[in-house]
Scaffold this active site. Sequence first.
Site, PDB file in Angstrom:
ATOM      1  N   LYS A  54       0.984  -1.375   0.457  1.00  0.00           N
ATOM      2  CA  LYS A  54       0.198   0.060   0.192  1.00  0.00           C
ATOM      3  C   LYS A  54       0.782   1.057  -0.177  1.00  0.00           C
ATOM      4  CE  LYS A  54      -3.689  -2.614   2.188  1.00  0.00           C
ATOM      5  NZ  LYS A  54      -4.707  -3.093   3.189  1.00  0.00           N
ATOM      6  N   GLN A  98      -4.585  -1.703   9.657  1.00  0.00           N
ATOM      7  CA  GLN A  98      -4.336  -2.872   9.236  1.00  0.00           C
ATOM      8  C   GLN A  98      -4.906  -3.943  10.052  1.00  0.00           C
ATOM      9  OE1 GLN A  98      -3.394  -3.617   5.297  1.00  0.00           O
ATOM     10  NE2 GLN A  98      -4.066  -5.682   7.011  1.00  0.00           N
ATOM     11  N   ASP A 121     -11.270   2.766   4.046  1.00  0.00           N
ATOM     12  CA  ASP A 121     -11.687   1.322   3.783  1.00  0.00           C
ATOM     13  C   ASP A 121     -12.820   0.618   3.920  1.00  0.00           C
ATOM     14  OD1 ASP A 121      -9.800  -1.063   3.603  1.00  0.00           O
ATOM     15  OD2 ASP A 121      -8.828  -0.994   5.930  1.00  0.00           O
TER      16      ASP A 121
END
Length: 295
Positions: A54, A98, A121
């Site tokens: 990422k 994460q 997200d």
Amino acid sequence: MTAKIISGTEIAKQIREELKQEIAQLKAKHNLVPGLATVLVGENPASQSYVGAKEKTSIELGIYSERLDLPEKTSQDELMALVDRLNKDPKIHGILVQLPLPKHLVETEILYAINPKKDVDGFHPVNVGRLMIGEPDYLPCTPHGIQQLLVRSGVQIEGAEVVVVGRSNIVGKPIANMLLQKRPGANATVTICHTGTRDISFHTRRADILIVAAGRPKAVTADMVKEGVVVIDVGVNRVGKTAEGKAILVGDVDFEGIKEKASAITPVPGGVGPMTITMLMLNTVKAAKLAAGLA
Ligand code: NAP
């Protein structure tokens, strides 16, 4: 019939090119640089590799990237304080924590503390609710990647029988929800299967489009699908290591068997995976535009 391979690597590349140009224009015209913070707690090797990818993609596209690696023993209060700081930081438009977090941390409390406007997200209940009513700010990354794979491969979604295997909050439920919305690139008839489904094959054999996110190798085999089906394999299962110590990855469907019956199929790796990261970048750009009143 041998299936056409839907390459997530290629489609992700196209979208990244488009994003790169948009990011350059935002900088030139509005002096706006989208910013993404990635937070990793602990040393889970898979999570490290996801966060590394990422960060690398952000930098390649011209997104300002802040990577925060915290020790395994980080407390709930420390992580909440970091989220609070990032919520207030004007350089940061998107915050990604994460998952999974170490067991002693309460994941939902952390995720719900992220400002929904920075929730790139798409996991915050506000964004989940907005998706449900068809007014999303951010589409969750993996489901959005799946939808783009279908749309950009010219697959007819409107009116199709879509069967989703798996009902997780990050893949199964949101992709089902997205594809049933009354809008272009959706408007399908959607069925969701799970471990409580009485006869999974009954449903999978009806599918024009079959999306499998079960987390089990060979959860779907060739006898469970019809000729001409389009298969999106979301699964990533580590089934061993190569002689060089690299993880061997397989999806959730029997690729070799199904590719002889399907009209199109995604490979693993190189299917959904590259799309997920790309859609995170797209959401970060959208977050920056929303914050600047440009979206
Ligand atoms: P998850 O939370 O474990 O959910 C799996 C779902 O599949 C559950 O709803 C489960 O049913 C259902 N299921 C499991 N085995 C089944 C079977 N044999 N038949 C029917 N349903 C079955 O998994 P997830 O987070 O959605 O992830 C699914 C897979 O996608 C994993 O391999 C994951 O690594 C991968 N993934 C890939 C990406 C990517 O970017 N490529 C992103 C996210 C996830 P119950 O609810 O009844 O338990």
